[in-house]
Design a protein around this motif. Sequence first.
Motif, PDB file in Angstrom:
ATOM      1  N   TYR A   1      50.177  59.172  16.960  1.00  0.00           N
ATOM      2  CA  TYR A   1      51.052  58.354  17.758  1.00  0.00           C
ATOM      3  C   TYR A   1      50.872  57.194  18.027  1.00  0.00           C
ATOM      4  O   TYR A   1      49.404  56.806  18.331  1.00  0.00           O
ATOM      5  CB  TYR A   1      51.277  58.836  18.692  1.00  0.00           C
ATOM      6  N   CYS A   2      51.354  56.608  18.151  1.00  0.00           N
ATOM      7  CA  CYS A   2      51.119  54.712  19.011  1.00  0.00           C
ATOM      8  C   CYS A   2      50.323  53.988  18.171  1.00  0.00           C
ATOM      9  O   CYS A   2      49.681  54.294  17.445  1.00  0.00           O
ATOM     10  CB  CYS A   2      51.093  55.057  20.459  1.00  0.00           C
ATOM     11  N   ILE A   3      48.593  53.716  19.311  1.00  0.00           N
ATOM     12  CA  ILE A   3      47.967  53.299  18.734  1.00  0.00           C
ATOM     13  C   ILE A   3      46.877  54.040  17.599  1.00  0.00           C
ATOM     14  O   ILE A   3      46.143  53.846  17.460  1.00  0.00           O
ATOM     15  CB  ILE A   3      46.879  52.327  19.698  1.00  0.00           C
ATOM     16  N   GLY A   4      47.067  55.185  18.676  1.00  0.00           N
ATOM     17  CA  GLY A   4      46.784  56.396  17.526  1.00  0.00           C
ATOM     18  C   GLY A   4      46.861  55.952  15.650  1.00  0.00           C
ATOM     19  O   GLY A   4      46.344  56.951  14.842  1.00  0.00           O
ATOM     20  N   GLY A   5      48.373  55.666  15.312  1.00  0.00           N
ATOM     21  CA  GLY A   5      48.833  55.738  14.502  1.00  0.00           C
ATOM     22  C   GLY A   5      48.459  54.838  13.299  1.00  0.00           C
ATOM     23  O   GLY A   5      47.555  54.915  11.867  1.00  0.00           O
ATOM     24  N   LEU A   6      47.766  53.653  14.360  1.00  0.00           N
ATOM     25  CA  LEU A   6      46.865  52.729  13.615  1.00  0.00           C
ATOM     26  C   LEU A   6      45.215  53.145  13.316  1.00  0.00           C
ATOM     27  O   LEU A   6      44.876  52.982  12.049  1.00  0.00           O
ATOM     28  CB  LEU A   6      46.953  51.380  14.945  1.00  0.00           C
ATOM     29  N   LEU A   7      44.959  53.993  14.041  1.00  0.00           N
ATOM     30  CA  LEU A   7      43.348  54.523  13.814  1.00  0.00           C
ATOM     31  C   LEU A   7      43.290  55.874  12.640  1.00  0.00           C
ATOM     32  O   LEU A   7      42.288  55.250  12.045  1.00  0.00           O
ATOM     33  CB  LEU A   7      43.040  55.490  15.038  1.00  0.00           C
ATOM     34  N   ALA A   8      44.879  56.189  12.780  1.00  0.00           N
ATOM     35  CA  ALA A   8      44.946  57.287  10.825  1.00  0.00           C
ATOM     36  C   ALA A   8      45.013  56.221   9.836  1.00  0.00           C
ATOM     37  O   ALA A   8      44.532  57.059   9.344  1.00  0.00           O
ATOM     38  CB  ALA A   8      46.373  57.719  11.724  1.00  0.00           C
ATOM     39  N   VAL A   9      45.562  55.139  10.307  1.00  0.00           N
ATOM     40  CA  VAL A   9      45.622  54.274   9.062  1.00  0.00           C
ATOM     41  C   VAL A   9      44.351  53.827   8.673  1.00  0.00           C
ATOM     42  O   VAL A   9      43.734  54.178   7.574  1.00  0.00           O
ATOM     43  CB  VAL A   9      46.531  53.210   9.190  1.00  0.00           C
ATOM     44  N   ARG A  10      43.835  53.117   9.763  1.00  0.00           N
ATOM     45  CA  ARG A  10      41.831  52.800   9.230  1.00  0.00           C
ATOM     46  C   ARG A  10      41.435  54.172   8.664  1.00  0.00           C
ATOM     47  O   ARG A  10      40.701  53.804   7.818  1.00  0.00           O
ATOM     48  CB  ARG A  10      41.127  52.110  10.261  1.00  0.00           C
TER      49      ARG A  10
ATOM     50  N   GLU B   1      34.982  48.591  14.434  1.00  0.00           N
ATOM     51  CA  GLU B   1      33.985  49.198  14.274  1.00  0.00           C
ATOM     52  C   GLU B   1      33.323  50.628  14.846  1.00  0.00           C
ATOM     53  O   GLU B   1      33.533  51.593  14.178  1.00  0.00           O
ATOM     54  CB  GLU B   1      32.929  48.304  14.908  1.00  0.00           C
ATOM     55  N   ARG B   2      33.924  50.627  15.810  1.00  0.00           N
ATOM     56  CA  ARG B   2      33.939  51.902  17.112  1.00  0.00           C
ATOM     57  C   ARG B   2      35.291  53.118  16.026  1.00  0.00           C
ATOM     58  O   ARG B   2      35.002  54.324  16.079  1.00  0.00           O
ATOM     59  CB  ARG B   2      34.387  51.763  18.233  1.00  0.00           C
ATOM     60  N   VAL B   3      35.933  52.501  15.826  1.00  0.00           N
ATOM     61  CA  VAL B   3      37.091  54.025  15.544  1.00  0.00           C
ATOM     62  C   VAL B   3      36.514  53.751  14.170  1.00  0.00           C
ATOM     63  O   VAL B   3      37.152  55.604  13.664  1.00  0.00           O
ATOM     64  CB  VAL B   3      37.692  52.923  14.050  1.00  0.00           C
ATOM     65  N   LEU B   4      35.965  53.635  13.429  1.00  0.00           N
ATOM     66  CA  LEU B   4      35.203  53.914  12.032  1.00  0.00           C
ATOM     67  C   LEU B   4      33.807  55.065  12.261  1.00  0.00           C
ATOM     68  O   LEU B   4      33.681  55.718  11.587  1.00  0.00           O
ATOM     69  CB  LEU B   4      35.106  52.349  10.985  1.00  0.00           C
TER      70      LEU B   4
END
Length: 244
Positions: free
Chosen positions: A130-139, A101-104
């Motif tokens: 990068y790393c967790i940032g790649g997951l954030l990029a996908v979301r 929720e925070r990410v979005l």
Amino acid sequence: MPTKTLHIPTADGRADAFAAFPERAGRHPGVLMYADGFGLRPALREMACELAGHGYYVLVPNLFYRHGPAPVIELPAHIGEEDRSAVFAQLMPLIEAHTTERVLRDADAYLRFLTTRPEVSVGPVAVTGYCIGGLLAVRTAAAHCGQVAAVAGFHAPVGAAGSDTLSRLTAPVHFGHAESDLTPEALGELNQVLDAAGVDHTSEIYPGTVHGFTMSDTDTFNPTALRLHWDRLLPLLDRALTHG
């Protein structure tokens, strides 16, 4: 290389951020770059400047701004194996508090800020991480299909996004995985999800790599893999943002 420290209004406050962009005047394609779990620091600023040198306006937000300006915790100049336990003991509560929720909510703010900068071209942008940032990029890309023209993630746990999120991607994708992070079987399963959803993608394991291979201030850094990362990322951005 011109750079700026900026503050991005968000639903929960103001996020400090670093921006790098070309010296020549005018507008440039925008790229939102998400840091790894160690956060915004000189190594990420260097990568942003490298990318900006290829003609992009690059915005790198402090993911953990709710806990203070970057660097949120004190980091050694070089993060070795002997430092990781102590560093992650401080970082994990911040990472765990950074919910989807925070990410979005933050992604909404970051993209709104990036796309309204006077130095940024009108139209879609790219997102990389990068790393967790790649997951954030996908979301981020899955939630903003109309705004994101390309997405990339490196040594990133992108599978944690889930098949529903991955299947919503509409932009071309590149994932560069660490050999220590993903088995060939797991890579095949991930790519099957992308194939089934019709996602235009390349997704590969970079040979001889361990998690964090792009980060020059860590003992997992692999300069050959970093060059491969640029060899994959730059053509993706060029196709999506310059000649798309």
